[in-house]
Scaffold this motif. Structure first.
Motif, PDB file in Angstrom:
ATOM      1  N   GLY A   5     -21.965  -2.036  -6.084  1.00 38.47           N
ATOM      2  CA  GLY A   5     -20.621  -2.458  -6.474  1.00 38.47           C
ATOM      3  C   GLY A   5     -19.573  -1.363  -6.428  1.00 38.47           C
ATOM      4  O   GLY A   5     -18.443  -1.569  -6.854  1.00 38.47           O
ATOM      5  N   ALA A   6     -19.916  -0.201  -5.883  1.00 41.19           N
ATOM      6  CA  ALA A   6     -18.949   0.906  -5.838  1.00 41.19           C
ATOM      7  C   ALA A   6     -17.869   0.668  -4.802  1.00 41.19           C
ATOM      8  O   ALA A   6     -16.821   1.303  -4.836  1.00 41.19           O
ATOM      9  N   GLY A   7     -18.161  -0.239  -3.858  1.00 45.04           N
ATOM     10  CA  GLY A   7     -17.199  -0.486  -2.780  1.00 45.04           C
ATOM     11  C   GLY A   7     -17.622   0.184  -1.477  1.00 45.04           C
ATOM     12  O   GLY A   7     -16.792   0.403  -0.592  1.00 45.04           O
ATOM     13  N   LYS A   8     -18.910   0.465  -1.354  1.00 43.18           N
ATOM     14  CA  LYS A   8     -19.413   1.114  -0.129  1.00 43.18           C
ATOM     15  C   LYS A   8     -19.127   0.249   1.091  1.00 43.18           C
ATOM     16  O   LYS A   8     -18.706   0.752   2.130  1.00 43.18           O
ATOM     17  N   GLY A   9     -19.371  -1.060   0.939  1.00 43.85           N
ATOM     18  CA  GLY A   9     -19.157  -1.976   2.065  1.00 43.85           C
ATOM     19  C   GLY A   9     -17.692  -2.021   2.467  1.00 43.85           C
ATOM     20  O   GLY A   9     -17.348  -1.906   3.648  1.00 43.85           O
ATOM     21  N   THR A  10     -16.815  -2.175   1.483  1.00 48.18           N
ATOM     22  CA  THR A  10     -15.373  -2.267   1.742  1.00 48.18           C
ATOM     23  C   THR A  10     -14.855  -0.984   2.390  1.00 48.18           C
ATOM     24  O   THR A  10     -14.196  -1.011   3.430  1.00 48.18           O
ATOM     25  N   GLN A  11     -15.153   0.134   1.766  1.00 48.82           N
ATOM     26  CA  GLN A  11     -14.646   1.409   2.287  1.00 48.82           C
ATOM     27  C   GLN A  11     -15.318   1.758   3.610  1.00 48.82           C
ATOM     28  O   GLN A  11     -14.674   2.284   4.523  1.00 48.82           O
ATOM     29  N   ASP A 165      -6.719   1.466  -6.262  1.00 50.37           N
ATOM     30  CA  ASP A 165      -6.316   0.709  -5.084  1.00 50.37           C
ATOM     31  C   ASP A 165      -7.226   0.990  -3.874  1.00 50.37           C
ATOM     32  O   ASP A 165      -7.517   2.142  -3.578  1.00 50.37           O
ATOM     33  N   ILE A 166      -7.656  -0.078  -3.171  1.00 51.51           N
ATOM     34  CA  ILE A 166      -8.560   0.086  -2.021  1.00 51.51           C
ATOM     35  C   ILE A 166      -7.969   1.051  -0.979  1.00 51.51           C
ATOM     36  O   ILE A 166      -8.674   1.921  -0.463  1.00 51.51           O
ATOM     37  N   ASP A 167      -6.680   0.895  -0.695  1.00 47.50           N
ATOM     38  CA  ASP A 167      -6.058   1.758   0.322  1.00 47.50           C
ATOM     39  C   ASP A 167      -5.959   3.213  -0.119  1.00 47.50           C
ATOM     40  O   ASP A 167      -6.069   4.114   0.693  1.00 47.50           O
ATOM     41  N   HIS A 168      -5.776   3.403  -1.414  1.00 48.45           N
ATOM     42  CA  HIS A 168      -5.713   4.786  -1.913  1.00 48.45           C
ATOM     43  C   HIS A 168      -7.072   5.456  -1.817  1.00 48.45           C
ATOM     44  O   HIS A 168      -7.165   6.634  -1.476  1.00 48.45           O
ATOM     45  N   ILE A 169      -8.107   4.683  -2.117  1.00 50.90           N
ATOM     46  CA  ILE A 169      -9.460   5.246  -2.035  1.00 50.90           C
ATOM     47  C   ILE A 169      -9.757   5.630  -0.583  1.00 50.90           C
ATOM     48  O   ILE A 169     -10.268   6.716  -0.299  1.00 50.90           O
ATOM     49  N   GLN A 170      -9.377   4.724   0.346  1.00 55.38           N
ATOM     50  CA  GLN A 170      -9.605   5.010   1.769  1.00 55.38           C
ATOM     51  C   GLN A 170      -8.826   6.270   2.191  1.00 55.38           C
ATOM     52  O   GLN A 170      -9.356   7.118   2.923  1.00 55.38           O
ATOM     53  N   ALA A 171      -7.591   6.385   1.696  1.00 53.00           N
ATOM     54  CA  ALA A 171      -6.781   7.554   2.043  1.00 53.00           C
ATOM     55  C   ALA A 171      -7.446   8.835   1.544  1.00 53.00           C
ATOM     56  O   ALA A 171      -7.440   9.862   2.227  1.00 53.00           O
ATOM     57  N   ASP A 172      -8.042   8.752   0.355  1.00 48.51           N
ATOM     58  CA  ASP A 172      -8.768   9.894  -0.211  1.00 48.51           C
ATOM     59  C   ASP A 172      -9.929  10.306   0.677  1.00 48.51           C
ATOM     60  O   ASP A 172     -10.157  11.488   0.914  1.00 48.51           O
ATOM     61  N   ILE A 173     -10.667   9.303   1.146  1.00 47.87           N
ATOM     62  CA  ILE A 173     -11.822   9.571   2.007  1.00 47.87           C
ATOM     63  C   ILE A 173     -11.349  10.239   3.299  1.00 47.87           C
ATOM     64  O   ILE A 173     -11.902  11.265   3.726  1.00 47.87           O
ATOM     65  N   LEU A 174     -10.308   9.682   3.894  1.00 52.98           N
ATOM     66  CA  LEU A 174      -9.798  10.221   5.168  1.00 52.98           C
ATOM     67  C   LEU A 174      -9.298  11.653   4.980  1.00 52.98           C
ATOM     68  O   LEU A 174      -9.531  12.516   5.812  1.00 52.98           O
TER      69      LEU A 174
END
Ligand code: ADP
Length: 179
Positions: A5-11, A165-174
């Motif tokens: 449930g951490a959001g591995k699939g989404t991210q 926010d999903i997009d913020h998490i993605q931005a962090d990863i990038l």
């Protein structure tokens, strides 16, 4: 990596799309095998529904297959794998044989109470309270040895907060991947 449930699939999906590489989720592959009633699916079923891990050999068999795909040659993202040191050792061998290496591990962290909240509203078959608790326990037990093993083997482990926010998490990863 990250708890259930951490959001591995989404991210993972967002990242793989952005990089134009395939994403392989061992959980998705196992669930598909279960729907198709393959021998592997039927063997994995009991462990999955109990929140336990599926045997390392079964999982490494899956990974051996996906790494042999032609589309994996330009890179790939693994979601939900490796989860044990034995799987990490197996992966290292598979990668060596193919002249590949891991660029980085994304460690997505989310507090337990938030996980319980997310999973109790998701409604997948293994998302029953008791099974969730067991999956969290299993994850916690395996996490440290796995991270230690990777840190000792010199693979970069990036820590990302999986809340917000999903997009913020993605931005962090990038940003951490410097992409
Ligand atoms: P979650 O991380 O939310 O539990 P997944 O879809 O990643 O969900 O995995 C679902 C189940 O599939 C796990 O509880 C486990 O039984 C099995 N599984 C998936 N990946 C692995 C793995 N690398 N090693 C062992 N079992 C796995």
């Amino acid at each position: 990596m990250g708890p259930p449930g951490a959001g591995k699939g989404t991210q993972g999906e967002l990242l793989a799309n952005r990089l134009g590489i395939p994403r392989y989720s061992t959980g998705d592959i196992l669930r598909q095998a279960l729907r198709d009633r393959t021998p592997m699916g039927l063997e994995a079923k009991r462990n999955m529904h109990a929140g336990e891990l599926v045997h390392d050999e079964v999982i490494l068999g899956i990974i051996g297959e996906v790494l042999a795909h032609e589309e994996s040659e330009a890179g790939f993202l693994l979601d939900g794998f490796p989860r044990t040191v034995a799987q990490a050792v197996g992966l290292r061998k598979l990668l060596l044989e193919r002249g590949l290496r891991l660029d980085a591990i994304v460690d997505l962290s989310v507090p337990d109470d938030e996980i319980m909240r997310r999973l109790s509203t998701r409604g997948r078959k293994d998302d029953l309270q008791e099974t969730i608790r067991r999956r969290l326990e299993v994850y916690e037990a395996k996490k440290k040895p796995l991270l230690d093993w990777y840190e000792n083997s010199g693979v970069r482990v990036m820590s990302v907060q999986g809340v917000g926010d999903i997009d913020h998490i993605q931005a962090d990863i990038l940003e951490q991947l410097a992409l």
